[in-house]
Scaffold this motif. Structure first.
Motif, PDB file in Angstrom:
ATOM      1  N   GLY A 175      18.215 -25.708  -6.862  1.00 21.40           N
ATOM      2  CA  GLY A 175      17.824 -27.073  -7.220  1.00 21.40           C
ATOM      3  C   GLY A 175      17.066 -27.801  -6.125  1.00 21.40           C
ATOM      4  N   GLN A 176      16.879 -27.168  -4.967  1.00 23.75           N
ATOM      5  CA  GLN A 176      16.268 -27.924  -3.854  1.00 23.75           C
ATOM      6  C   GLN A 176      14.839 -28.344  -4.187  1.00 23.75           C
ATOM      7  N   TRP A 177      14.513 -29.578  -3.911  1.00 27.57           N
ATOM      8  CA  TRP A 177      13.167 -30.100  -4.159  1.00 27.57           C
ATOM      9  C   TRP A 177      12.237 -29.686  -3.011  1.00 27.57           C
ATOM     10  N   ALA A 178      10.936 -29.721  -3.277  1.00 34.88           N
ATOM     11  CA  ALA A 178       9.958 -29.321  -2.255  1.00 34.88           C
ATOM     12  C   ALA A 178      10.024 -30.232  -1.035  1.00 34.88           C
ATOM     13  N   ASN A 179      10.502 -31.471  -1.219  1.00 32.78           N
ATOM     14  CA  ASN A 179      10.604 -32.377  -0.064  1.00 32.78           C
ATOM     15  C   ASN A 179      11.909 -32.169   0.713  1.00 32.78           C
ATOM     16  N   GLY A 180      12.746 -31.215   0.289  1.00 30.49           N
ATOM     17  CA  GLY A 180      13.977 -30.911   1.015  1.00 30.49           C
ATOM     18  C   GLY A 180      15.227 -31.451   0.342  1.00 30.49           C
ATOM     19  N   MET A 181      15.078 -32.409  -0.578  1.00 29.70           N
ATOM     20  CA  MET A 181      16.248 -33.036  -1.201  1.00 29.70           C
ATOM     21  C   MET A 181      17.092 -32.016  -1.971  1.00 29.70           C
ATOM     22  N   LEU A 182      18.403 -32.118  -1.814  1.00 31.51           N
ATOM     23  CA  LEU A 182      19.305 -31.343  -2.669  1.00 31.51           C
ATOM     24  C   LEU A 182      19.873 -32.301  -3.705  1.00 31.51           C
ATOM     25  N   MET A 222      23.064 -32.916  -9.078  1.00 30.41           N
ATOM     26  CA  MET A 222      23.405 -32.087 -10.248  1.00 30.41           C
ATOM     27  C   MET A 222      22.274 -31.109 -10.561  1.00 30.41           C
ATOM     28  N   ILE A 223      22.679 -29.896 -10.943  1.00 31.92           N
ATOM     29  CA  ILE A 223      21.737 -28.937 -11.541  1.00 31.92           C
ATOM     30  C   ILE A 223      22.272 -28.675 -12.948  1.00 31.92           C
ATOM     31  N   PHE A 224      21.443 -28.931 -13.940  1.00 29.99           N
ATOM     32  CA  PHE A 224      21.924 -28.835 -15.322  1.00 29.99           C
ATOM     33  C   PHE A 224      21.965 -27.393 -15.815  1.00 29.99           C
ATOM     34  N   ALA A 225      23.056 -27.065 -16.511  1.00 34.08           N
ATOM     35  CA  ALA A 225      23.182 -25.727 -17.107  1.00 34.08           C
ATOM     36  C   ALA A 225      22.267 -25.658 -18.314  1.00 34.08           C
ATOM     37  N   ASP A 226      21.529 -24.542 -18.429  1.00 37.27           N
ATOM     38  CA  ASP A 226      20.556 -24.413 -19.515  1.00 37.27           C
ATOM     39  C   ASP A 226      21.189 -24.453 -20.894  1.00 37.27           C
ATOM     40  N   ASP A 227      22.391 -23.858 -20.975  1.00 36.37           N
ATOM     41  CA  ASP A 227      22.957 -23.642 -22.309  1.00 36.37           C
ATOM     42  C   ASP A 227      23.854 -24.792 -22.775  1.00 36.37           C
TER      43      ASP A 227
END
Ligand code: 2M8
Length: 447
Positions: free
Chosen positions: A66-73, A76-81
């Motif tokens: 889930g890490q963003w290109a600017n470094g942010m974590l 939440m990372i959403f579950a696909d299902d």
């Protein structure tokens, strides 16, 4: 507690973590919390490290999806299902060019304890795996800490500013809710609150489908939090673009105290890899340690969060006052905090440590983050007490915490007065940190 009781608790904790497993990562609780959360997975990895360090490393690696290109974590990372109306749609992370393309995430962060978790999990791994994990994650951890300082402490004052209560992890903690109540509200929100229409928001919530509404975030607080997401979204969740009026910007005590401990873990990882951290970044770390003292109030003898715009301390006592123990404060502060914990202040009821002291006017026995005892807070206070050499009280709090879980199971949170469990009945961080506390030496990896 007998060795058999400890082993039984550890076994049951492992079973909870097995049931909540979702492939490479673990959800906080089935039904209630089906996605991956940042600080939950850190606690989970710390617990898993005792029995399955490989899975623990995988849990942490999964967070970097889930890490963003600017470094942010993201928090939440959403579950696909998992289909849910309320959550992923309010963020629409992919509208932000920095967000990852392969997963949907939230657009804010959460307490930055990941360097602590990486250092602990690494210690449990065989040499080659340890080196591989640290080599892989170190640059990504540095990018995260750099993001925190660059984007959330742009003037180099030492303290990180949060833009939403979900970032502090103690979601509905009274100082934040007080500030949310004071923010200027759009007409439709004023009308909704006056006409008690906030209950409609419950339709979009998962939690009240699984637990009594009285134990959860109130409808009004919930609606205000959604309004704040919407407002922050209009400014790209970017602090530098957010107008002080209409935003709630707080130098949060818990977040900054945990950051000081995480900064030290990052320095420890750099030493292990024989790498040098950017001296400018290390100066920011020291500045945070110094600035923590600005959050101390001499008159009441407690630490508080601070409104980043007005500079006022938000003097509503909460459990966060003890987290600076982990930031190694001066000895007189440690003495004052230890006395506060153990005297008649309402922080040491039958089942300590409550999220709000039981004698405070804003204490609510069963309401989310407004009174109940949480195992992750106790665990963090135990680490802090140990860091300051208070082994005896750390040991007592550890025994009380394990006793509470033995009594009521792996609940999300507990009544500080009766020990009754609330929220999700099989909560991952309760299980994982119980597993960590059960280990003979607390921090070591016995098995
Ligand atoms: C709670 O927060 C989420 C939003 O992030 C929620 O209320 O739905 C908090 O207790 C937070 O600290 C925790 O990480 C999350 C998942 O356990 O739940």
């Amino acid at each position: 507690m007998s060795p058999e009781d400890r082993e039984s608790l550890a076994r049951r904790a492992r079973q909870v973590l097995e049931r909540n497993r979702r492939g490479a990562w673990t959800c906080p609780a089935i039904g209630f919390y089906p996605h991956q959360w940042l600080w939950d997975s850190c606690f989970i990895a710390i617990g898993l490290a005792h029995d399955d360090p490989g899975r623990a490393a995988g849990e942490l690696r999964a967070l970097f999806r889930g890490q963003w290109a600017n470094g942010m974590l993201p928090h939440m990372i959403f579950a696909d299902d998992v289909r849910d109306v309320g959550s992923r749609r309010i963020w629409q992370s992919k509208k932000n060019p920095d967000a990852p393309r392969s997963v949907d995430t939230s657009c804010i962060t959460q307490p930055p304890i990941i360097a602590i978790a990486v250092a602990r999990v690494a210690r449990a791994l065989p040499d080659a795996d340890r080196r591989a994990l640290l080599d892989e994650l170190f640059p990504r951890l540095v990018a995260y800490h750099q993001w925190l300082y660059r984007e959330r402490d742009p003037h180099g004052r030492g303290l990180i500013t949060l833009i939403h209560p979900w970032e502090c992890g103690l979601d509905t903690t009274p100082p934040w809710m007080q500030q949310l109540r004071r923010m200027p509200r759009p007409w439709w929100l004023r009308a909704a609150l006056r006409l008690h229409l906030a209950r409609v928001a419950r339709f979009f919530r998962r939690d009240t489908r699984f637990a009594p509404a009285a134990e959860r975030t109130s409808d009004d607080d919930g609606l205000r939090m959604l309004v704040l997401v919407h407002r922050a979204g209009r400014h790209g969740f970017d602090l530098s673009r957010m107008p002080p009026r209409g935003s709630v910007l707080i130098e949060d005590l818990a977040f900054n105290a945990l950051l000081t401990a995480a900064n030290r873990s990052l320095e420890e990882i750099a030493r292990e890899l024989a790498l040098t951290l950017d001296p400018a970044l290390v100066r920011r770390f020291r500045a945070t340690e110094t600035a923590m003292e600005e959050l101390w109030d001499e008159r009441t003898g407690q630490y508080y969060s601070r409104n980043a715009v007005t500079g006022r301390l938000l003097k509503l006592p909460t459990v966060a006052t003890f987290l600076p123990l982990w930031a190694a404060p001066a000895p007189d502060r440690v003495t004052a905090l230890v006395e506060l914990l153990r005297d008649d202040s309402g922080y040491w009821p039958r089942y300590p440590v409550p999220s709000v002291p039981t004698d405070a006017h804003h204490f609510e026995v069963n309401r989310y983050w407004k009174g109940p005892t949480w195992v992750n807070m106790n665990w963090a206070i135990i680490q802090g007490l140990r860091a300051c050499g208070n082994e005896a009280i750390a040991g007592e709090l550890r025994a009380r915490t394990l006793g509470l879980v033995e009594h009521a199971g792996f609940a999300e949170y507990f009544s500080a007065l009766t020990g009754e469990g609330y929220g999700a009945p099989e909560f991952s961080w309760t299980a994982a940190l119980t597993r960590d506390l059960v280990a003979e030496d607390g921090a070591g990896y016995a098995s």
